[in-house]
Enzyme design. Sequence first.
Site, PDB file in Angstrom:
ATOM      1  N   ASP A  99      -4.381  -0.882  -2.278  1.00  0.00           N
ATOM      2  CA  ASP A  99      -4.920  -1.329  -1.001  1.00  0.00           C
ATOM      3  C   ASP A  99      -5.261  -2.812  -1.171  1.00  0.00           C
ATOM      4  O   ASP A  99      -6.137  -3.160  -1.970  1.00  0.00           O
ATOM      5  CB  ASP A  99      -6.175  -0.497  -0.694  1.00  0.00           C
TER       6      ASP A  99
ATOM      7  N   ARG B 195       0.814  -1.228   0.000  1.00  0.00           N
ATOM      8  CA  ARG B 195       0.000   0.000   0.000  1.00  0.00           C
ATOM      9  C   ARG B 195       0.846   1.275   0.000  1.00  0.00           C
ATOM     10  O   ARG B 195       0.316   2.363  -0.195  1.00  0.00           O
ATOM     11  CB  ARG B 195      -0.961  -0.004   1.185  1.00  0.00           C
TER      12      ARG B 195
ATOM     13  N   LYS C  17      16.093 -25.627   4.434  1.00  0.00           N
ATOM     14  CA  LYS C  17      17.481 -25.632   4.917  1.00  0.00           C
ATOM     15  C   LYS C  17      18.173 -26.883   4.382  1.00  0.00           C
ATOM     16  O   LYS C  17      17.623 -27.977   4.471  1.00  0.00           O
ATOM     17  CB  LYS C  17      17.508 -25.635   6.452  1.00  0.00           C
TER      18      LYS C  17
ATOM     19  N   LYS D 115      13.259 -19.098  23.361  1.00  0.00           N
ATOM     20  CA  LYS D 115      13.970 -17.849  23.077  1.00  0.00           C
ATOM     21  C   LYS D 115      14.887 -17.545  24.259  1.00  0.00           C
ATOM     22  O   LYS D 115      14.629 -17.963  25.387  1.00  0.00           O
ATOM     23  CB  LYS D 115      12.969 -16.691  22.952  1.00  0.00           C
TER      24      LYS D 115
ATOM     25  N   HIS E 167      10.059 -22.477   6.285  1.00  0.00           N
ATOM     26  CA  HIS E 167      11.423 -22.263   5.783  1.00  0.00           C
ATOM     27  C   HIS E 167      12.417 -23.314   6.295  1.00  0.00           C
ATOM     28  O   HIS E 167      13.450 -23.537   5.686  1.00  0.00           O
ATOM     29  CB  HIS E 167      11.907 -20.836   6.077  1.00  0.00           C
TER      30      HIS E 167
ATOM     31  N   LYS F 242       3.423 -19.229   7.149  1.00  0.00           N
ATOM     32  CA  LYS F 242       2.801 -19.582   8.413  1.00  0.00           C
ATOM     33  C   LYS F 242       2.478 -18.301   9.174  1.00  0.00           C
ATOM     34  O   LYS F 242       3.100 -17.284   8.874  1.00  0.00           O
ATOM     35  CB  LYS F 242       3.727 -20.485   9.215  1.00  0.00           C
TER      36      LYS F 242
ATOM     37  N   ASP G 152       4.396 -20.819  17.342  1.00  0.00           N
ATOM     38  CA  ASP G 152       5.432 -20.212  16.497  1.00  0.00           C
ATOM     39  C   ASP G 152       6.447 -21.239  15.988  1.00  0.00           C
ATOM     40  O   ASP G 152       6.888 -21.150  14.848  1.00  0.00           O
ATOM     41  CB  ASP G 152       6.154 -19.122  17.318  1.00  0.00           C
TER      42      ASP G 152
ATOM     43  N   HIS H 214       7.913 -25.991  12.342  1.00  0.00           N
ATOM     44  CA  HIS H 214       9.323 -26.370  12.240  1.00  0.00           C
ATOM     45  C   HIS H 214       9.663 -27.646  13.022  1.00  0.00           C
ATOM     46  O   HIS H 214      10.262 -28.571  12.492  1.00  0.00           O
ATOM     47  CB  HIS H 214      10.227 -25.249  12.770  1.00  0.00           C
TER      48      HIS H 214
HETATM   49  C1  BG6 Z   1      10.358 -18.359  12.574  1.00  0.00           C
HETATM   50  C2  BG6 Z   1       9.790 -17.975  13.908  1.00  0.00           C
HETATM   51  O1  BG6 Z   1       9.444 -19.119  11.848  1.00  0.00           O
HETATM   52  O2  BG6 Z   1      11.547 -19.110  12.772  1.00  0.00           O
HETATM   53  C3  BG6 Z   1      10.801 -17.163  14.699  1.00  0.00           C
HETATM   54  O3  BG6 Z   1       8.616 -17.191  13.707  1.00  0.00           O
HETATM   55  C4  BG6 Z   1      12.090 -17.933  14.808  1.00  0.00           C
HETATM   56  O4  BG6 Z   1      10.300 -16.867  15.993  1.00  0.00           O
HETATM   57  C5  BG6 Z   1      12.565 -18.398  13.447  1.00  0.00           C
HETATM   58  O5  BG6 Z   1      13.047 -17.069  15.388  1.00  0.00           O
HETATM   59  C6  BG6 Z   1      13.753 -19.330  13.581  1.00  0.00           C
HETATM   60  O6  BG6 Z   1      14.268 -19.596  12.320  1.00  0.00           O
HETATM   61  P1  BG6 Z   1      15.806 -19.920  12.114  1.00  0.00           P
HETATM   62  O7  BG6 Z   1      15.934 -20.219  10.668  1.00  0.00           O
HETATM   63  O8  BG6 Z   1      16.555 -18.691  12.543  1.00  0.00           O
HETATM   64  O9  BG6 Z   1      16.104 -21.100  13.016  1.00  0.00           O
END
Ligand code: BG6
Length: 522
Positions: A106, A63, A202, A360, A198, A168, A255, A260
Site C-alpha cells: 500500500d 498495490r 522527443k 483535442k 515527455h 506532471k 494539461d 509542453h
Molecule cells: C500528455 C497529455 O502529457 O500529452 C495528453 O496529458 C496528450 O492529454 C499528450 O494527449 C500528447 O502527447 P504526444 O506525445 O502524443 O503529443
Amino acid sequence: MTIDVEAVAAKSGESVLSKAEPCVIIIFGATGDLTKRKLMPALCHLARKGELSEASVIIGVDREPIDPDTFRALMQSAVREAKGDQLFDDEEWCQFAQKLDYFACDLKDPDSYAELATRIQDLNGGTLSNRLYYCATPPTLVSSIIDGLGEAKLASEASGWARIIIEKPFGRDLASAQALSDYAAGVFFEHQIYRIDHYLGKETVQNILVFRFGNALFEPVWNRNHINYVEITAAETLGIGYRGGYYEEAGALRDMVTNHMMQLLALIAMEPPIAFDADAVRDNKVQVWRTIKPMTVAEVAAKTVRGQYETGQLEGGKVPGYKEEPNVASDSNTETYVAAEFRIENWRWAGVPFYLRTGKRLARGVTELAVHFKRPPQPLFANRSELIEPNVIVLRIHPNEGIDISFDAKQPGNEMRTANVRMDFRYQQAFNMRIPEAYETLLLDALCGDATLFTRRDGVEAQWRLIDPILEAWRQQPPDSFSKYAAGSEGPKAADELLARNGHQWRLLDTQLQRTHQTGAK
Ligand code: BG6
C-alpha cells in the site's frame, strides 16, 4: 541523402552509446497505464541497445497483490502490445524479464517503505547502492511516496545516488506547485528531483536547439528584425478517451500549455546557453518565461481563446462531443482547446507575437512550430508583390518529423513570375536509424544523471506565474460562455479572429486544405 549515424560515429572514434551505471529502478504505479504503455517498452529497448547496465534490476511497486511471475507476464503482454507482434522478440524478452521483480504494498502505508528498503538492500548485498524512483502514479500519491522514501532513508545518497522522477502535473497552480516542491525538498535535494515532460525527450524537440545553435545560417535572422510571428501548434484528433476524470480537473491549459507548449515556446525563443549543460540550458529557458508579463484580466479576454468540442465528423466517422464522453459532467465547462498570444518582452522579440494553440478532436494531429518571416523590404517584382509569400520555417515535431523551409523561386518562363517552393528535410529519410521514443531518452538521461531535459523548480513556478492569471480571469467569466467547435474542425472561430486582428493566420491543420490555401486556389 541517408546518413548512417553509427558509421559516422565509428569513423570519428566516438561512441553513440551512453550507458547507465548499475542501479535499482523502482517504479511506483507498476501495473498502471504509463508503466505498461511507455516505461516498460522504453526500458526494454534500453536493455536491448546495451544502454541499461546488465546488473540493473527493476522493481515494480503497486498495490495489486500479485507475485513477480504474474507481474512479468503482465509486462510481457504490455511490451508485446506496445512493440507489435512482429517486433517483439521472445528471446530478448526472456533476458530482460530476469531483471524484473515485483513488490506489492500500500503506497500510503509508511511501513511498506521499510520493507522496500530491505528488499533493495537484499539485492545489493546489504547496501542501498544507486536508486532511481519513478512515480508513475496519480498525483495524489506522490506526497505519500516522498514521505515513505524519506522515512525509510531511501532518499539518502550515502551509499549511491538516489533520484526521483515526478510526472506532471506539477501542481494545479503556482501555490500548489510551490507546496509540492517544498514537500519534495523536505526529503530530496533539488539535484535529485527530475520533473519529467515527455515533449523534451522527443528527438524533434531536442533538434530545435541544434537547428538554431548548431548552424550559423539561422541565428542571425532569429529576431524581431526578420521574424513577423511564430505559431506553436499541438493539435490532436484524439478525444479524452477514458481520462475524463483527470481531464475534467485539468483542461487543456493545465494539461498541455503549462508544460509542453511552454517548453516549445522557450526552446524557440531562448538565448544561446553558455554551454549545453543542465543549468545553462534551464537558466535560459526560465529567462524566457520570466520575460513574458503575466496577463491582466482585460488581456486574457483579448489574447486567449478557450473552446470545447461538440459532436462532429472525424476520420470518416461521427464522434461524440466532450460533454458526452465518459466521466465528464453534462454541464462541464472544461476547455479542450486553448489559443493564446504571448509577447516576450526583450530586445530580441519586442513586437513579435507568439501564438500557441492546442486542442483535442481537431481536424488533424499536428505538432509543429512555424516561424513566419517578414516580407522583403522592397517589392522588386512590383506587379506581383502580393503574390510573394513570406518565408516560413516549419519545425515538424509530428507527424513527418523534419523541417520545411519555404521560399519564393522564379517560375520558368519569360515572365518574372514567382512561386512558393519548399525544401523539406525528413528524419526518416535522412537518418538510417530508428528514432528513440521520448521515454527512452529521458529514462536514460535520468539514469546517467543528466537533468538538461527535465524541468527545474524555478521553471515550473515561472510557467505557473503566466498561467494563474489566465485561470483566474476565466473563472470570473460566466460559465459556458466560451467558444465551441465541431470535432474534426480547425477549432473555434474565435481563434482565427485572435490572429486576424494582427493580420495573421493560423496554418491549416488539414493537409488537403493547407495545399489549397498555400497555392491560393479556391
Ligand atoms: C500528455 C497529455 O502529457 O500529452 C495528453 O496529458 C496528450 O492529454 C499528450 O494527449 C500528447 O502527447 P504526444 O506525445 O502524443 O503529443
